[in-house]
Design a protein around this motif. Structure first.
Motif, PDB file in Angstrom:
ATOM      1  N   ASP A   1      87.136  83.381  65.587  1.00  0.00           N
ATOM      2  CA  ASP A   1      85.919  83.118  66.365  1.00  0.00           C
ATOM      3  C   ASP A   1      85.033  84.359  66.414  1.00  0.00           C
ATOM      4  O   ASP A   1      83.800  84.264  66.338  1.00  0.00           O
ATOM      5  CB  ASP A   1      86.275  82.683  67.792  1.00  0.00           C
ATOM      6  CG  ASP A   1      86.859  81.285  67.848  1.00  0.00           C
ATOM      7  OD1 ASP A   1      86.655  80.531  66.871  1.00  0.00           O
ATOM      8  OD2 ASP A   1      87.517  80.957  68.846  1.00  0.00           O
TER       9      ASP A   1
ATOM     10  N   ARG B   1      83.267  84.778  63.136  1.00  0.00           N
ATOM     11  CA  ARG B   1      82.101  83.879  63.047  1.00  0.00           C
ATOM     12  C   ARG B   1      80.952  84.404  63.897  1.00  0.00           C
ATOM     13  O   ARG B   1      79.788  84.323  63.506  1.00  0.00           O
ATOM     14  CB  ARG B   1      82.505  82.474  63.489  1.00  0.00           C
ATOM     15  CG  ARG B   1      83.491  81.794  62.555  1.00  0.00           C
ATOM     16  CD  ARG B   1      83.754  80.359  62.971  1.00  0.00           C
ATOM     17  NE  ARG B   1      84.654  79.704  62.035  1.00  0.00           N
ATOM     18  CZ  ARG B   1      85.971  79.589  62.214  1.00  0.00           C
ATOM     19  NH1 ARG B   1      86.519  80.072  63.328  1.00  0.00           N
ATOM     20  NH2 ARG B   1      86.727  78.997  61.322  1.00  0.00           N
TER      21      ARG B   1
ATOM     22  N   GLU C   1      93.093  80.172  54.151  1.00  0.00           N
ATOM     23  CA  GLU C   1      92.351  80.116  55.410  1.00  0.00           C
ATOM     24  C   GLU C   1      91.396  81.302  55.517  1.00  0.00           C
ATOM     25  O   GLU C   1      90.229  81.148  55.887  1.00  0.00           O
ATOM     26  CB  GLU C   1      93.319  80.111  56.588  1.00  0.00           C
ATOM     27  CG  GLU C   1      92.647  79.948  57.940  1.00  0.00           C
ATOM     28  CD  GLU C   1      93.648  79.926  59.082  1.00  0.00           C
ATOM     29  OE1 GLU C   1      93.206  79.704  60.234  1.00  0.00           O
ATOM     30  OE2 GLU C   1      94.847  80.139  58.843  1.00  0.00           O
TER      31      GLU C   1
ATOM     32  N   ASP D   1      88.532  80.815  52.980  1.00  0.00           N
ATOM     33  CA  ASP D   1      87.554  79.821  53.445  1.00  0.00           C
ATOM     34  C   ASP D   1      86.650  80.409  54.510  1.00  0.00           C
ATOM     35  O   ASP D   1      85.442  80.139  54.538  1.00  0.00           O
ATOM     36  CB  ASP D   1      88.280  78.584  54.000  1.00  0.00           C
ATOM     37  CG  ASP D   1      88.966  77.774  52.916  1.00  0.00           C
ATOM     38  OD1 ASP D   1      88.638  77.977  51.731  1.00  0.00           O
ATOM     39  OD2 ASP D   1      89.827  76.943  53.264  1.00  0.00           O
ATOM     40  N   LEU D   2      87.242  81.212  55.407  1.00  0.00           N
ATOM     41  CA  LEU D   2      86.437  81.821  56.458  1.00  0.00           C
ATOM     42  C   LEU D   2      85.415  82.781  55.853  1.00  0.00           C
ATOM     43  O   LEU D   2      84.264  82.823  56.278  1.00  0.00           O
ATOM     44  CB  LEU D   2      87.328  82.569  57.444  1.00  0.00           C
ATOM     45  CG  LEU D   2      86.582  83.259  58.583  1.00  0.00           C
ATOM     46  CD1 LEU D   2      85.943  82.231  59.501  1.00  0.00           C
ATOM     47  CD2 LEU D   2      87.517  84.149  59.376  1.00  0.00           C
ATOM     48  N   GLU D   3      85.812  83.539  54.849  1.00  0.00           N
ATOM     49  CA  GLU D   3      84.874  84.458  54.221  1.00  0.00           C
ATOM     50  C   GLU D   3      83.716  83.698  53.591  1.00  0.00           C
ATOM     51  O   GLU D   3      82.556  84.096  53.692  1.00  0.00           O
ATOM     52  CB  GLU D   3      85.572  85.310  53.173  1.00  0.00           C
ATOM     53  CG  GLU D   3      84.643  86.385  52.617  1.00  0.00           C
ATOM     54  CD  GLU D   3      85.202  87.051  51.387  1.00  0.00           C
ATOM     55  OE1 GLU D   3      85.732  86.333  50.532  1.00  0.00           O
ATOM     56  OE2 GLU D   3      85.097  88.272  51.291  1.00  0.00           O
ATOM     57  N   ASP D   4      84.027  82.583  52.932  1.00  0.00           N
ATOM     58  CA  ASP D   4      82.962  81.764  52.357  1.00  0.00           C
ATOM     59  C   ASP D   4      82.021  81.273  53.445  1.00  0.00           C
ATOM     60  O   ASP D   4      80.796  81.257  53.273  1.00  0.00           O
ATOM     61  CB  ASP D   4      83.569  80.569  51.626  1.00  0.00           C
ATOM     62  CG  ASP D   4      84.272  80.979  50.341  1.00  0.00           C
ATOM     63  OD1 ASP D   4      83.896  82.032  49.785  1.00  0.00           O
ATOM     64  OD2 ASP D   4      85.179  80.258  49.906  1.00  0.00           O
ATOM     65  N   GLU D   5      82.592  80.876  54.594  1.00  0.00           N
ATOM     66  CA  GLU D   5      81.777  80.346  55.690  1.00  0.00           C
ATOM     67  C   GLU D   5      80.836  81.403  56.252  1.00  0.00           C
ATOM     68  O   GLU D   5      79.626  81.163  56.371  1.00  0.00           O
ATOM     69  CB  GLU D   5      82.694  79.828  56.802  1.00  0.00           C
ATOM     70  CG  GLU D   5      81.941  79.326  58.020  1.00  0.00           C
ATOM     71  CD  GLU D   5      82.888  78.950  59.150  1.00  0.00           C
ATOM     72  OE1 GLU D   5      82.456  79.021  60.315  1.00  0.00           O
ATOM     73  OE2 GLU D   5      84.059  78.608  58.875  1.00  0.00           O
ATOM     74  N   VAL D   6      81.357  82.568  56.596  1.00  0.00           N
ATOM     75  CA  VAL D   6      80.492  83.582  57.201  1.00  0.00           C
ATOM     76  C   VAL D   6      79.548  84.175  56.168  1.00  0.00           C
ATOM     77  O   VAL D   6      78.449  84.622  56.504  1.00  0.00           O
ATOM     78  CB  VAL D   6      81.298  84.701  57.896  1.00  0.00           C
ATOM     79  CG1 VAL D   6      82.129  84.138  59.025  1.00  0.00           C
ATOM     80  CG2 VAL D   6      82.156  85.468  56.907  1.00  0.00           C
TER      81      VAL D   6
ATOM     82  N   THR E   1      78.080  82.442  53.902  1.00  0.00           N
ATOM     83  CA  THR E   1      76.989  81.472  53.785  1.00  0.00           C
ATOM     84  C   THR E   1      76.077  81.525  54.995  1.00  0.00           C
ATOM     85  O   THR E   1      74.846  81.507  54.882  1.00  0.00           O
ATOM     86  CB  THR E   1      77.569  80.048  53.651  1.00  0.00           C
ATOM     87  OG1 THR E   1      78.399  80.001  52.500  1.00  0.00           O
ATOM     88  CG2 THR E   1      76.453  79.027  53.525  1.00  0.00           C
ATOM     89  N   VAL E   2      76.680  81.635  56.171  1.00  0.00           N
ATOM     90  CA  VAL E   2      75.893  81.648  57.400  1.00  0.00           C
ATOM     91  C   VAL E   2      75.064  82.921  57.500  1.00  0.00           C
ATOM     92  O   VAL E   2      73.936  82.914  57.964  1.00  0.00           O
ATOM     93  CB  VAL E   2      76.829  81.521  58.624  1.00  0.00           C
ATOM     94  CG1 VAL E   2      76.061  81.730  59.923  1.00  0.00           C
ATOM     95  CG2 VAL E   2      77.496  80.157  58.620  1.00  0.00           C
TER      96      VAL E   2
ATOM     97  N   LYS F   1      77.925  88.468  51.716  1.00  0.00           N
ATOM     98  CA  LYS F   1      78.235  87.285  50.929  1.00  0.00           C
ATOM     99  C   LYS F   1      79.554  87.518  50.202  1.00  0.00           C
ATOM    100  O   LYS F   1      79.851  88.640  49.798  1.00  0.00           O
ATOM    101  CB  LYS F   1      77.125  87.014  49.920  1.00  0.00           C
ATOM    102  CG  LYS F   1      75.789  86.666  50.585  1.00  0.00           C
ATOM    103  CD  LYS F   1      74.718  86.413  49.546  1.00  0.00           C
ATOM    104  CE  LYS F   1      73.406  86.047  50.210  1.00  0.00           C
ATOM    105  NZ  LYS F   1      72.329  85.843  49.220  1.00  0.00           N
TER     106      LYS F   1
END
Length: 299
Positions: free
Chosen positions: A132, A135, A266, A269-274, A276-277, A289
């Motif tokens: 969290d 993020r 996991e 995936d989190l690295e890809d998410e943050v 992108t955001v 990125k």
């Protein structure tokens, strides 16, 4: 002096965190207790600790209390073993700060250590889940953009607990032992200075391993001599701590991938998410990125 609090509040705090430890210190029968703090208890950080304090009984408030951070790693385990030798009659308390991503065997090792040296243990629940926080920051801690993870997940929690623990005690009766080695002189100086600024004579910092000239080899020998297990983490990594950790080398990440595919995916995936955001900090937005700061190094 402690800030005034309602009797109900103080009673709840005593019952949920330190009551079992105090009962054991007064009459140490059976194995020492292990307690977890209520989730989110120290979410406000050090400011909360400064507004509250534990209601110590007068006799215990004057008795020597030694607090040792215990992660289950070699350094902190050896520090706790040596602390018991240095303070054989003191109230010894093991403090484990959980991130939610600790090595699986860390809690069991701390329990074994607690039984060996006769010390209750308290596990601090993290104020926020590590992922969290990642993020919220919009980035994974890494060498390129610096680190906030230790402070964000552990540091503020430990400070809040520390203020709450010692503010109602007599000055110079509480010691905090940190597991820094003899060859970590710069970190030792920084740690001693920081703790003095934060706690003054309420909690005295002791770099016991450094004072005794203990290096990593001696720390390993101390743990083995006590018959305590070494974390499985050391089978594939040089450092003990969160999984994953920004201080890992490329080889450490390869081992993470080999030994924990689920955890690796996991984290990826989190690295890809943050990535992108993007980051909350406009100065580095767009730079964070996966293809530029990727730390899951498979080669």
């Amino acid at each position: 002096m402690c800030p005034s609090e309602t009797d109900a509040f103080r009673e709840v705090m005593a019952d949920t965190v330190l009551a079992a430890a105090i009962a054991w210190w007064r009459s140490p029968a059976g194995p020492p207790p292990h307690v977890r703090t209520p989730a989110g208890l120290f979410r406000e950080g050090p400011a909360w600790g400064k507004r509250h304090c534990f209601p110590w009984a007068p006799d215990l408030a004057r008795r020597t209390l030694v607090v040792v951070n215990a992660s289950g790693g070699v350094d902190s385990t050896s520090a706790a073993l040596l602390a018991r030798r240095e303070w054989p009659a003191a109230m010894l308390l093991l403090l484990r700060s959980d991130t939610g991503f600790e090595p699986p065997d860390s809690h069991a090792i701390v329990e074994r250590l607690a039984a060996e040296i006769g010390a209750p243990s308290v596990t601090l629940e993290p104020p926020r889940h590590l992922f969290d926080l990642i993020r919220w920051h919009g980035r994974i801690p890494n060498r390129m953009f610096g680190s906030w993870c230790t402070e964000g997940v552990k540091g503020a929690n430990l400070d809040a607990f520390g203020y709450w623990l010692v503010w109602g005690r007599k000055p110079r009766t509480t010691f905090h032992v940190v597991g820094l080695l003899a060859d970590e002189k710069r970190r030792v100086r920084r740690q001693l200075r920081a703790m003095e600024e934060r706690f003054g004579d309420r909690m005295l910092e002791v770099a016991l391993l450094a004072e005794l000239g203990v290096d990593k080899g001696v720390a390993y020998d101390t743990v083995r001599a006590a018959g305590l297990p070494l974390s499985d983490t050391y089978d594939v990594r040089a450092r003990h701590g969160c999984l994953p950790c920004r201080w890992w080398t490329e080889a450490n990440w390869r081992d993470f991938w080999r030994t924990d595919r689920v955890g690796f995916e996991e984290a990826s995936d989190l690295e890809d998410e943050v990535g992108t955001v993007g980051a909350r900090n406009p100065a580095i937005a767009g730079l964070v990125k996966p293809q530029q700061t990727r730390i899951w190094l498979l080669g």
